[in-house]
Write a protein that holds these residues in place. Sequence first.
Motif, PDB file in Angstrom:
ATOM      1  N   GLU A   1      31.841 -28.344   6.827  1.00 14.99           N
ATOM      2  CA  GLU A   1      32.235 -28.508   8.225  1.00 14.99           C
ATOM      3  C   GLU A   1      33.472 -29.399   8.266  1.00 14.99           C
ATOM      4  OE1 GLU A   1      29.508 -29.750  11.813  1.00 14.99           O
ATOM      5  OE2 GLU A   1      30.447 -31.554  10.981  1.00 14.99           O
TER       6      GLU A   1
ATOM      7  N   ARG B   1      23.289 -24.438  15.963  1.00 16.31           N
ATOM      8  CA  ARG B   1      24.013 -25.704  15.823  1.00 16.31           C
ATOM      9  C   ARG B   1      25.336 -25.732  16.581  1.00 16.31           C
ATOM     10  NH1 ARG B   1      24.928 -27.551   9.923  1.00 16.31           N
ATOM     11  NH2 ARG B   1      24.686 -25.383   9.277  1.00 16.31           N
TER      12      ARG B   1
ATOM     13  N   ARG C   1      32.996 -32.348   5.731  1.00 19.20           N
ATOM     14  CA  ARG C   1      31.649 -32.752   5.323  1.00 19.20           C
ATOM     15  C   ARG C   1      30.985 -31.584   4.603  1.00 19.20           C
ATOM     16  NH1 ARG C   1      32.247 -33.462  10.881  1.00 19.20           N
ATOM     17  NH2 ARG C   1      32.664 -35.602  11.540  1.00 19.20           N
ATOM     18  N   ARG C   2      30.595 -31.801   3.371  1.00 18.41           N
ATOM     19  CA  ARG C   2      30.000 -30.738   2.568  1.00 18.41           C
ATOM     20  C   ARG C   2      28.485 -30.744   2.707  1.00 18.41           C
ATOM     21  NH1 ARG C   2      30.360 -29.940  -4.000  1.00 18.41           N
ATOM     22  NH2 ARG C   2      29.861 -27.719  -4.046  1.00 18.41           N
ATOM     23  N   CYS C   3      27.924 -29.576   2.974  1.00 18.33           N
ATOM     24  CA  CYS C   3      26.475 -29.447   3.103  1.00 18.33           C
ATOM     25  C   CYS C   3      25.813 -29.654   1.739  1.00 18.33           C
ATOM     26  CB  CYS C   3      26.133 -28.063   3.656  1.00 18.33           C
ATOM     27  SG  CYS C   3      24.367 -27.771   3.864  1.00 18.33           S
ATOM     28  N   THR C   4      24.659 -30.304   1.735  1.00 17.79           N
ATOM     29  CA  THR C   4      23.969 -30.615   0.478  1.00 17.79           C
ATOM     30  C   THR C   4      22.856 -29.619   0.150  1.00 17.79           C
ATOM     31  OG1 THR C   4      22.431 -32.090   1.654  1.00 17.79           O
ATOM     32  CG2 THR C   4      24.440 -33.074   0.742  1.00 17.79           C
ATOM     33  N   ARG C   5      22.724 -28.560   0.946  1.00 11.86           N
ATOM     34  CA  ARG C   5      21.589 -27.651   0.750  1.00 11.86           C
ATOM     35  C   ARG C   5      21.761 -26.696  -0.434  1.00 11.86           C
ATOM     36  NH1 ARG C   5      20.779 -25.633   6.993  1.00 11.86           N
ATOM     37  NH2 ARG C   5      20.325 -27.669   7.934  1.00 11.86           N
TER      38      ARG C   5
ATOM     39  N   ASP D   1      21.157 -20.111  12.150  1.00 13.98           N
ATOM     40  CA  ASP D   1      21.358 -21.558  12.014  1.00 13.98           C
ATOM     41  C   ASP D   1      22.684 -21.980  12.640  1.00 13.98           C
ATOM     42  OD1 ASP D   1      20.762 -24.218  10.954  1.00 13.98           O
ATOM     43  OD2 ASP D   1      22.351 -23.834   9.511  1.00 13.98           O
TER      44      ASP D   1
ATOM     45  N   ASP E   1      21.038 -20.651   3.239  1.00 18.39           N
ATOM     46  CA  ASP E   1      22.007 -21.713   2.965  1.00 18.39           C
ATOM     47  C   ASP E   1      23.042 -21.186   1.973  1.00 18.39           C
ATOM     48  OD1 ASP E   1      20.425 -23.559   4.469  1.00 18.39           O
ATOM     49  OD2 ASP E   1      19.111 -23.758   2.728  1.00 18.39           O
TER      50      ASP E   1
END
Length: 220
Positions: A67, A126, A41-45, A122, A61
């Motif tokens: 992830e 998490r 899953r690729r972070c969009t930030r 962060d 970020d």
Amino acid sequence: ILEELIENKLDGFIIPLLQGSFQAAQLKLKNSPATITLISRRCTRRLGTRMWRRGANLEGDTANFIETEQLLVFEGFTSSILQVRGSIPLLWEQIVDLSYKPQLRIINHEQTSKVVARHFHDLLQRYGDTVAVDLTDKHGDEGQLSAVFAAEMEKLPNVRYVPFDFHQCCGNSNFDNLQILYHQISEDFEKQGYFLVDAEGEILEEQKGVVRSNCIDCLD
């Protein structure tokens, strides 16, 4: 908008989308069928293409932060283990030109230490205990970037930093040398554990931390 839909119990109208990849395969373990699934899953930030998007923003970020979850379904049990990867969380860039490896430039900024701290804060919030594995070369431009990263990590006593020159140790397909890295982080890896649930849905184990890795591109 999404929060309003959820608050009004209209989340059934939300279509979840994933930017990343998914792959599943069937295999046999001890002559019993099993299914292994890999989800990234690729972070969009901090999105962007390779070389054009590097490092972190001021919020911590990082570019190409992903992830990856490995799921294994076997004899009624489902196990899961997470790991993450992302660009080195410093302020840096790569000036794109016609060369094979464009030159790196580290941006000197008064917020650098806070950027690194925000990124790992962060992760700790998490995922729990975090081990940072730095796979970059330890010479040339990459070596300079890695040295700055190592210096910043010394300021974060609650995160373990592990440098490992992947190309130096595993060049010419000498992947057996990955055992050197595994021996360095094996205790952390076993302490972090994994998620395990039985056929009745009872949670038997939970993952208590994560390994964060980086090379220069963080594409594989």
